[in-house]
Design a protein around this motif. Structure first.
Motif, PDB file in Angstrom:
ATOM      1  N   GLU A 146       0.822  -1.224   0.000  1.00 31.18           N
ATOM      2  CA  GLU A 146       0.000   0.000   0.000  1.00 31.18           C
ATOM      3  C   GLU A 146       0.852   1.269   0.000  1.00 31.18           C
ATOM      4  OE1 GLU A 146      -3.651  -2.078   2.471  1.00 31.18           O
ATOM      5  OE2 GLU A 146      -2.517  -0.463   3.407  1.00 31.18           O
ATOM      6  N   VAL A 147       1.990   1.239   0.683  1.00 31.71           N
ATOM      7  CA  VAL A 147       2.787   2.470   0.773  1.00 31.71           C
ATOM      8  C   VAL A 147       3.841   2.585  -0.340  1.00 31.71           C
ATOM      9  CG1 VAL A 147       2.460   2.719   3.266  1.00 31.71           C
ATOM     10  CG2 VAL A 147       4.481   1.497   2.401  1.00 31.71           C
ATOM     11  N   CYS A 148       4.010   1.545  -1.126  1.00 28.81           N
ATOM     12  CA  CYS A 148       4.984   1.632  -2.223  1.00 28.81           C
ATOM     13  C   CYS A 148       4.524   2.715  -3.211  1.00 28.81           C
ATOM     14  CB  CYS A 148       5.116   0.282  -2.938  1.00 28.81           C
ATOM     15  SG  CYS A 148       6.306   0.336  -4.292  1.00 28.81           S
ATOM     16  N   PRO A 149       5.352   3.729  -3.463  1.00 29.32           N
ATOM     17  CA  PRO A 149       4.887   4.829  -4.313  1.00 29.32           C
ATOM     18  C   PRO A 149       4.934   4.513  -5.804  1.00 29.32           C
ATOM     19  CG  PRO A 149       7.128   5.257  -3.561  1.00 29.32           C
ATOM     20  CD  PRO A 149       6.710   3.965  -2.918  1.00 29.32           C
ATOM     21  N   VAL A 150       5.585   3.399  -6.153  1.00 30.01           N
ATOM     22  CA  VAL A 150       5.710   3.014  -7.563  1.00 30.01           C
ATOM     23  C   VAL A 150       5.181   1.583  -7.710  1.00 30.01           C
ATOM     24  CG1 VAL A 150       7.632   4.598  -7.957  1.00 30.01           C
ATOM     25  CG2 VAL A 150       8.105   2.288  -7.164  1.00 30.01           C
ATOM     26  N   GLY A 151       5.500   0.937  -8.813  1.00 31.77           N
ATOM     27  CA  GLY A 151       4.972  -0.409  -9.039  1.00 31.77           C
ATOM     28  C   GLY A 151       5.940  -1.506  -8.650  1.00 31.77           C
ATOM     29  N   SER A 152       6.760  -1.258  -7.641  1.00 31.64           N
ATOM     30  CA  SER A 152       7.763  -2.248  -7.261  1.00 31.64           C
ATOM     31  C   SER A 152       7.140  -3.371  -6.429  1.00 31.64           C
ATOM     32  CB  SER A 152       8.882  -1.556  -6.475  1.00 31.64           C
ATOM     33  OG  SER A 152       9.842  -2.484  -6.078  1.00 31.64           O
ATOM     34  N   LEU A 153       6.479  -3.009  -5.345  1.00 31.84           N
ATOM     35  CA  LEU A 153       5.693  -3.983  -4.582  1.00 31.84           C
ATOM     36  C   LEU A 153       4.255  -3.843  -5.064  1.00 31.84           C
ATOM     37  CD1 LEU A 153       7.226  -3.387  -1.068  1.00 31.84           C
ATOM     38  CD2 LEU A 153       7.034  -5.636  -2.143  1.00 31.84           C
ATOM     39  N   ILE A 154       3.709  -4.915  -5.589  1.00 33.64           N
ATOM     40  CA  ILE A 154       2.374  -4.784  -6.179  1.00 33.64           C
ATOM     41  C   ILE A 154       1.549  -6.041  -5.908  1.00 33.64           C
ATOM     42  CG2 ILE A 154       3.062  -5.605  -8.494  1.00 33.64           C
ATOM     43  CD1 ILE A 154       1.269  -2.966  -9.338  1.00 33.64           C
ATOM     44  N   PHE A 155       0.286  -5.820  -5.560  1.00 33.05           N
ATOM     45  CA  PHE A 155      -0.596  -6.963  -5.319  1.00 33.05           C
ATOM     46  C   PHE A 155      -0.751  -7.754  -6.612  1.00 33.05           C
ATOM     47  CE2 PHE A 155      -2.271  -4.085  -1.910  1.00 33.05           C
ATOM     48  CZ  PHE A 155      -1.927  -4.902  -0.840  1.00 33.05           C
ATOM     49  N   LYS A 156      -0.787  -9.060  -6.473  1.00 30.51           N
ATOM     50  CA  LYS A 156      -0.829  -9.893  -7.684  1.00 30.51           C
ATOM     51  C   LYS A 156      -2.088  -9.626  -8.523  1.00 30.51           C
ATOM     52  CE  LYS A 156       2.518 -13.336  -6.757  1.00 30.51           C
ATOM     53  NZ  LYS A 156       2.924 -14.692  -6.481  1.00 30.51           N
ATOM     54  N   ASN A 157      -3.178  -9.265  -7.852  1.00 31.77           N
ATOM     55  CA  ASN A 157      -4.397  -9.022  -8.653  1.00 31.77           C
ATOM     56  C   ASN A 157      -4.372  -7.671  -9.371  1.00 31.77           C
ATOM     57  OD1 ASN A 157      -4.877  -7.250  -6.583  1.00 31.77           O
ATOM     58  ND2 ASN A 157      -6.605  -8.381  -5.704  1.00 31.77           N
ATOM     59  N   ALA A 158      -3.301  -6.870  -9.151  1.00 32.12           N
ATOM     60  CA  ALA A 158      -3.178  -5.587  -9.865  1.00 32.12           C
ATOM     61  C   ALA A 158      -2.114  -5.658 -10.946  1.00 32.12           C
ATOM     62  CB  ALA A 158      -2.837  -4.481  -8.877  1.00 32.12           C
ATOM     63  N   GLU A 159      -1.422  -6.792 -11.029  1.00 32.46           N
ATOM     64  CA  GLU A 159      -0.338  -6.905 -12.019  1.00 32.46           C
ATOM     65  C   GLU A 159      -0.888  -6.930 -13.435  1.00 32.46           C
ATOM     66  OE1 GLU A 159       3.220  -9.424  -9.884  1.00 32.46           O
ATOM     67  OE2 GLU A 159       1.514 -10.493 -10.688  1.00 32.46           O
ATOM     68  N   LYS A 160      -0.035  -6.447 -14.369  1.00 29.15           N
ATOM     69  CA  LYS A 160      -0.445  -6.517 -15.777  1.00 29.15           C
ATOM     70  C   LYS A 160       0.293  -7.618 -16.462  1.00 29.15           C
ATOM     71  CE  LYS A 160      -2.195  -2.000 -16.731  1.00 29.15           C
ATOM     72  NZ  LYS A 160      -2.103  -0.794 -17.534  1.00 29.15           N
TER      73      LYS A 160
END
Ligand code: FES
Length: 216
Positions: A202-216
């Motif tokens: 949640e606090v990652c400001p970029v796409g480095s840590l990303i929930f799997k359901n938000a990945e492209k």
């Protein structure tokens, strides 16, 4: 707690004496680029070097995230030297950050995009050589994945894991260009102690840590 008044870009605002200038500005809809600060964090380590401002009476710009406000303070957020410093800080970050926004799950919600828009600059920079890290993505965790190539080393994830959640799974490892966020002993995140709170993502400001359901 004493209420004081200060001026930011000609706007007079009220704040509590000693509050950090960055949050006073943001709470009053005055944007200052920032990546590493978190409001709950009392002593930010100011490592992204993006939140420069000029303060009347000071010879050099200061970082707003660790600058306490005082009565009568006069702040300018868009002077030429401030913008130059912010652009240089952004360029340095982008020299190691892959700019492939269309394929990033954080596209349109990424702080780097917001900062580039604010500074009226492009994400694809020309002045500095691209030195992308080309490290493997860690997809071992069931909830999220970690792409160290996109990490801006802001330290937000480490702080919430340790100080807010009292877990302490995440750390910085190595130094300089080799620095990454990792679990103890470099273990894959899926094998690390983790309470699955998701706060690091949640606090990652970029796409480095990303929930799997938000990945492209
Ligand atoms: S937000 Fe102030 S240095 Fe990063």
């Amino acid at each position: 707690m004493k209420t004081i008044t200060l001026t930011i870009d000609e706007k007079t605002v009220e704040a509590t004496e000693g509050e950090m200038l960055l949050w006073v500005a943001l709470d009053n809809d005055i944007y200052i680029p920032n990546l590493c600060a978190l409001k709950a964090r009392p002593l930010p380590d100011a490592n992204c070097r993006l939140c420069w401002v000029d303060i009347e009476g000071r010879s050099a710009p200061v970082t707003a995230c660790n600058e306490p406000v005082y009565n009568g303070m006069v702040v300018k957020t868009g002077t030429e030297r401030v913008v130059r410093l912010q652009q240089t800080a952004l360029e340095l970050i982008l020299s190691t950050h892959p700019v492939d926004c269309g394929r990033c799950g954080k596209n349109k919600r990424c702080e780097l995009q917001k900062i580039a828009r604010h500074l009226r600059t492009k994400l694809k920079q020309k002045r500095l050589r691209d030195i992308s890290k080309r490290l493997p993505i860690d997809s071992s965790h069931s909830l999220f994945s970690y792409d160290p190539n996109k990490c801006v080393l802001c330290g937000r994830c480490i702080w919430v894991c340790k100080e807010e959640q009292k877990v302490g799974t995440l750390h910085f490892a190595y130094r300089g260009f080799a620095m990454v966020v990792t679990a103890f002993g470099g273990a894959p995140l899926g094998e690390a102690d983790c309470t699955m709170c998701g706060r690091c993502v949640e606090v990652c400001p970029v796409g480095s840590l990303i929930f799997k359901n938000a990945e492209k």
